[in-house]
Design a protein around this motif. Structure first.
Motif, PDB file in Angstrom:
ATOM      1  N   GLU A  50       0.792  -1.351   0.137  1.00  0.00           N
ATOM      2  CA  GLU A  50      -0.159  -0.087  -0.051  1.00  0.00           C
ATOM      3  C   GLU A  50       0.816   1.183  -0.049  1.00  0.00           C
ATOM      4  O   GLU A  50       0.237   2.416  -0.654  1.00  0.00           O
ATOM      5  N   LEU A  51       2.121   1.292   0.557  1.00  0.00           N
ATOM      6  CA  LEU A  51       2.737   2.235   0.499  1.00  0.00           C
ATOM      7  C   LEU A  51       3.494   2.635  -0.762  1.00  0.00           C
ATOM      8  O   LEU A  51       3.626   3.991  -1.315  1.00  0.00           O
ATOM      9  N   LEU A  52       3.656   1.487  -1.544  1.00  0.00           N
ATOM     10  CA  LEU A  52       4.131   1.491  -2.900  1.00  0.00           C
ATOM     11  C   LEU A  52       2.944   2.423  -3.943  1.00  0.00           C
ATOM     12  O   LEU A  52       3.092   3.175  -4.735  1.00  0.00           O
ATOM     13  N   ALA A  53       1.735   1.745  -3.477  1.00  0.00           N
ATOM     14  CA  ALA A  53       0.448   2.254  -4.097  1.00  0.00           C
ATOM     15  C   ALA A  53       0.276   3.903  -4.111  1.00  0.00           C
ATOM     16  O   ALA A  53      -0.074   4.684  -4.836  1.00  0.00           O
ATOM     17  N   LEU A  54       0.605   4.176  -2.607  1.00  0.00           N
ATOM     18  CA  LEU A  54       0.470   5.700  -2.312  1.00  0.00           C
ATOM     19  C   LEU A  54       1.414   6.508  -3.337  1.00  0.00           C
ATOM     20  O   LEU A  54       1.235   7.637  -3.514  1.00  0.00           O
ATOM     21  N   ASP A  55       2.687   5.860  -3.595  1.00  0.00           N
ATOM     22  CA  ASP A  55       3.539   6.579  -4.502  1.00  0.00           C
ATOM     23  C   ASP A  55       3.040   6.272  -6.272  1.00  0.00           C
ATOM     24  O   ASP A  55       4.070   6.439  -7.001  1.00  0.00           O
ATOM     25  N   HIS A  56       1.920   5.841  -6.259  1.00  0.00           N
ATOM     26  CA  HIS A  56       1.486   5.452  -7.494  1.00  0.00           C
ATOM     27  C   HIS A  56       2.224   4.507  -8.149  1.00  0.00           C
ATOM     28  O   HIS A  56       2.259   4.435  -9.462  1.00  0.00           O
ATOM     29  N   ARG A  57       2.716   3.400  -7.714  1.00  0.00           N
ATOM     30  CA  ARG A  57       3.296   2.400  -7.967  1.00  0.00           C
ATOM     31  C   ARG A  57       2.455   1.080  -7.832  1.00  0.00           C
ATOM     32  O   ARG A  57       2.441   0.620  -6.573  1.00  0.00           O
ATOM     33  N   ALA A 109       1.848  -1.813  -9.939  1.00  0.00           N
ATOM     34  CA  ALA A 109       2.147  -3.128 -10.671  1.00  0.00           C
ATOM     35  C   ALA A 109       1.887  -4.259  -9.996  1.00  0.00           C
ATOM     36  O   ALA A 109       2.010  -5.428 -10.620  1.00  0.00           O
ATOM     37  N   HIS A 110       2.326  -4.440  -8.847  1.00  0.00           N
ATOM     38  CA  HIS A 110       2.198  -5.599  -7.955  1.00  0.00           C
ATOM     39  C   HIS A 110       0.759  -6.212  -7.657  1.00  0.00           C
ATOM     40  O   HIS A 110       0.620  -7.389  -7.185  1.00  0.00           O
ATOM     41  N   PHE A 111      -0.137  -5.566  -8.117  1.00  0.00           N
ATOM     42  CA  PHE A 111      -1.634  -6.021  -7.993  1.00  0.00           C
ATOM     43  C   PHE A 111      -1.988  -6.733  -9.241  1.00  0.00           C
ATOM     44  O   PHE A 111      -1.499  -6.284 -10.362  1.00  0.00           O
ATOM     45  N   ALA A 112      -2.848  -7.658  -9.193  1.00  0.00           N
ATOM     46  CA  ALA A 112      -3.347  -8.370 -10.327  1.00  0.00           C
ATOM     47  C   ALA A 112      -4.047  -7.413 -11.262  1.00  0.00           C
ATOM     48  O   ALA A 112      -4.836  -6.502 -10.836  1.00  0.00           O
ATOM     49  N   ASP A 113      -3.901  -7.509 -12.580  1.00  0.00           N
ATOM     50  CA  ASP A 113      -4.433  -6.517 -13.353  1.00  0.00           C
ATOM     51  C   ASP A 113      -6.002  -7.008 -14.011  1.00  0.00           C
ATOM     52  O   ASP A 113      -6.272  -6.175 -14.889  1.00  0.00           O
ATOM     53  N   GLY A 114      -6.194  -8.146 -14.048  1.00  0.00           N
ATOM     54  CA  GLY A 114      -7.523  -8.569 -14.317  1.00  0.00           C
ATOM     55  C   GLY A 114      -7.541  -8.778 -15.922  1.00  0.00           C
ATOM     56  O   GLY A 114      -8.703  -8.657 -16.544  1.00  0.00           O
ATOM     57  N   ARG A 115      -6.314  -9.028 -16.574  1.00  0.00           N
ATOM     58  CA  ARG A 115      -6.492  -8.990 -18.150  1.00  0.00           C
ATOM     59  C   ARG A 115      -7.525 -10.157 -18.847  1.00  0.00           C
ATOM     60  O   ARG A 115      -7.775  -9.870 -19.895  1.00  0.00           O
ATOM     61  N   ALA A 116      -7.744 -11.093 -18.029  1.00  0.00           N
ATOM     62  CA  ALA A 116      -8.496 -12.231 -18.197  1.00  0.00           C
ATOM     63  C   ALA A 116     -10.050 -11.624 -18.670  1.00  0.00           C
ATOM     64  O   ALA A 116     -10.826 -12.287 -19.477  1.00  0.00           O
ATOM     65  N   TYR A 117     -10.398 -10.387 -18.106  1.00  0.00           N
ATOM     66  CA  TYR A 117     -11.680  -9.795 -17.887  1.00  0.00           C
ATOM     67  C   TYR A 117     -11.902  -8.908 -19.171  1.00  0.00           C
ATOM     68  O   TYR A 117     -13.008  -8.281 -19.497  1.00  0.00           O
ATOM     69  N   LEU A 144      -9.680  -0.509 -18.631  1.00  0.00           N
ATOM     70  CA  LEU A 144     -10.141  -1.123 -17.464  1.00  0.00           C
ATOM     71  C   LEU A 144      -9.312  -2.166 -17.089  1.00  0.00           C
ATOM     72  O   LEU A 144      -9.229  -2.390 -15.596  1.00  0.00           O
ATOM     73  N   PHE A 145      -8.825  -2.894 -17.926  1.00  0.00           N
ATOM     74  CA  PHE A 145      -8.031  -4.264 -17.424  1.00  0.00           C
ATOM     75  C   PHE A 145      -6.649  -4.213 -18.091  1.00  0.00           C
ATOM     76  O   PHE A 145      -6.552  -3.676 -19.226  1.00  0.00           O
ATOM     77  N   GLY A 146      -5.827  -5.073 -17.539  1.00  0.00           N
ATOM     78  CA  GLY A 146      -4.486  -5.191 -18.182  1.00  0.00           C
ATOM     79  C   GLY A 146      -3.227  -4.439 -17.369  1.00  0.00           C
ATOM     80  O   GLY A 146      -3.643  -3.578 -16.233  1.00  0.00           O
ATOM     81  N   PRO A 147      -2.120  -4.169 -17.662  1.00  0.00           N
ATOM     82  CA  PRO A 147      -1.119  -3.585 -17.008  1.00  0.00           C
ATOM     83  C   PRO A 147      -1.392  -1.911 -16.978  1.00  0.00           C
ATOM     84  O   PRO A 147      -1.796  -1.429 -18.107  1.00  0.00           O
ATOM     85  N   HIS A 148      -1.280  -1.426 -15.774  1.00  0.00           N
ATOM     86  CA  HIS A 148      -1.515  -0.050 -15.374  1.00  0.00           C
ATOM     87  C   HIS A 148      -2.813   0.189 -15.625  1.00  0.00           C
ATOM     88  O   HIS A 148      -3.251   1.358 -16.558  1.00  0.00           O
ATOM     89  N   SER A 149      -3.840  -0.574 -15.460  1.00  0.00           N
ATOM     90  CA  SER A 149      -5.241  -0.456 -15.601  1.00  0.00           C
ATOM     91  C   SER A 149      -6.087   0.162 -14.339  1.00  0.00           C
ATOM     92  O   SER A 149      -5.377   0.126 -13.325  1.00  0.00           O
TER      93      SER A 149
END
Length: 590
Positions: free
Chosen positions: A93-100, A102-110, A123-128
């Protein structure tokens, strides 16, 4: 430092310290267990050499103590692992607060190219958007979150989700613990679907004979073994195992089919049980699923034993598979109508944790107001996937009853980003989430986009024809009386010549207005701006300009009323080494 950053920093430090302490204790206990084991073996040898009853007493007392020490040791190891997970979640979450993120699942299958807006709005995929929001720990929760982004909710449902998400955002400790409990899960949506199919199947173990044999088989096995080892002819003892053979043969195929539905679900349900226990601990929850889910998990795990190569002994002496199939039948009969509801509840809570975390991490975002009026009124609208430090916001005020904003501007001025900004915030609104804005008041709009049409070699489709198909879908959606469409179109008919493009775009805009459609159209075609001057026009011109400063292009990404007056394509080409004749530039601009 923001409240969220302070919370996650303190959580990370505390969890890391606890993990280290528990790991040290675990390592010390491992040595103590090893020493204790050898002491126990020595004590047994000494006790039995002294007297038989003393040896038996030592065995009776020592084995439970040894078992308790193992369980205590494993529990401490589990607590250490749990603390490490909490530390990793806080660091994530500290990374996410720095707008990073990419370590979360991107849901590309949807991702689906046929969806009204999923591809164009990232909506889905890298940096989605999904990757930015997603904090789910179950496969059913991940699918639920994707569905909330893909399918706009009715106004009442969106408001209910919003209220629930706001409440949960005040319980971030609870959310983190939920995620920590679910982090070890490695489930997949197919396992859940097979389980839901299984629960609808009829019972397997039916009839008086197999039900009675569940109790008689162990008795017959003991009798048969006694006869084989003590009586003559010993072969007669084998007759006691014949009923078991008959039943195993009769239900062998059915057991394999049932096992195919439930295989691998035992471990998944054991972790689900922990999540249900956590959910049931909330004061506003009246769920009672943890107990039955735990029993189902145990029964499935015991049925999985049939894969063991030595299970034949258990089958022939106790009808192992039949015993657990009968228990699964009883569970199915008792909870047939509840399993789907329980999994739905778990998926909903899992998705809601993601929305709660989004609200907690971004307290500067706001809650959109859904209204029955046909308006779209936004202030300070920003694109959530852009870093807050570089994010430029704009305002938007328009009627959604047959009105169009025509946005002109040069290349890289920010037109496409503005379209995606509006679209994503409308999607967030209908999903029941917060929006990246200072204020947003809107009708319940169904977004449709045409921005990234591409050719399809598998269907022998050119990019121009693909765009025509997409625009046809947009027109049909606008004509649908059951939905209020808001379209976002980028560079209409870009795959044809300028004359046809201008003629077709103008005709399309007029048709969309006649159909009472509303939306934003970005274009380089400045001639379309003349539509604003037509009698009773419902077109408003806006522009995104680019300035030149000492030969450098300066982008402010701000939306202005009027028609674009800046051109930068030739400047960009010149910077790339293309030699441009000044006479051609003046001719083009004229």
């Amino acid at each position: 430092m923001s409240a969220a950053r302070t919370y996650y920093t303190e959580l990370s430090v505390a969890a890391a310290r606890r993990a280290a302490t528990l790991q040290q204790r675990y390592d010390r206990l491992a040595i103590a267990r090893l020493i204790g084991f050898f002491v126990f073996i020595g004590a047994l040898i000494l006790s039995f050499s002294t007297a038989l009853y003393i040896g038996v007493l030592a065995l009776v007392v020592g084995l439970p103590l040894l078992s308790l020490s193992v369980r205590w040791h494993l529990r401490i190891g589990g607590q250490a692992a749990h603390a490490r997970v909490r530390h990793e979640l806080a660091e994530g979450e500290l990374l996410a607060l720095d707008h990073r993120f990419a370590h979360f699942a991107d849901g590309r299958a949807y991702r689906s190219a046929d969806h009204p807006y999923a591809v164009d709005l990232d909506l889905f995929g890298p940096h989605s958007l999904y990757q930015f929001i997603n904090r789910t720990v179950t496969a059913i929760g991940a699918e639920r979150l994707a569905g909330e982004l893909l399918h706009p909710a009715p106004v009442a449902v969106a408001r209910q989700r919003r209220q629930a998400g706001q409440t949960l955002a005040t319980r971030m400790d609870w959310c983190v613990e939920f995620r920590a409990l679910g982090a070890p899960l490695q489930d997949d949506i197919h396992t859940s679907r097979r389980l839901l199919e299984w629960v609808e199947r009829p019972p397997v173990i039916v009839g008086a004979f197999p039900l009675a044999m569940r109790w008689l088989a162990p008795v017959l096995a003991v009798l048969g073994l006694w006869w084989c080892f003590t009586q003559q002819p010993w072969q007669l003892g084998l007759l006691c195992f014949v009923p078991a053979f008959i039943l195993l043969r009769r239900f062998g195929e059915a057991a394999a089919v049932e096992h195919g539905y439930t295989q691998q679900a035992g471990a998944m349900l054991a972790r689900y049980q922990q999540l249900f226990l956590h959910i049931e601990g909330q004061p506003d929850r009246s769920l009672d699923a943890a107990g039955p889910i735990g029993k189902l998990s145990y029964a499935i795990t015991q049925l999985d034993v049939r894969n063991n190569p030595f299970v034949f002994i258990l089958e022939i002496t106790g009808l192992w598979s039949i015993q657990w199939l009968a228990r699964l039948d009883r569970w199915r009969s008792a909870h047939r109508d509840q399993l789907a509801q329980w999994l739905e509840e778990l998926a909903e809570v899992d998705a809601r944790v993601s929305w709660a975390t989004l609200r907690y991490n971004h307290p500067d975002w706001t809650e959109a107001e859904l209204t029955d009026e046909r308006v779209l009124d936004g202030r300070g609208l920003g694109h959530p996937l852009l870093s807050p430090e570089g994010r430029v916001t704009n305002d938007l005020h328009m009627s959604t009853d047959g009105h169009i904003h025509l946005v002109t501007g040069s290349n890289m001025a920010g037109k496409s980003t503005w379209l995606r900004t509006v679209g994503i915030n409308l999607v967030l609104t209908r999903a029941g989430g917060p929006v990246c804005a200072l204020h947003l008041r809107t009708a319940a709009l169904q977004v449709w986009t045409s921005m990234r049409t591409q050719d399809d070699l598998s269907e022998n489709t050119s990019s121009f024809f693909a765009e025509l198909k997409r625009l046809k879908a947009v027109i049909e959606a606008v004509q649908d009386p059951d939905q209020e469409v808001f379209f976002l179109l980028d560079e209409i008919l870009k795959g044809t010549n300028s004359r046809d493009r201008h003629t077709g775009a103008r005709a399309l805009i007029r048709q969309l207005i006649r159909e009472r459609g509303a939306g934003i159209i970005a274009t380089h075609d400045l001639e379309l701006a003349a539509l604003e001057d037509e009698p009773h026009s419902r077109v408003e011109n806006y522009a995104m300009e680019v300035q030149t400063n000492d030969g450098q292009l300066v982008f402010d990404y701000k939306l202005h009323r009027g028609v674009s007056q800046s051109f930068n394509a030739t400047a960009l080409m010149a910077r790339m080494g293309i030699e441009i004749d000044p006479a051609d530039i003046s001719l083009t601009h004229d």
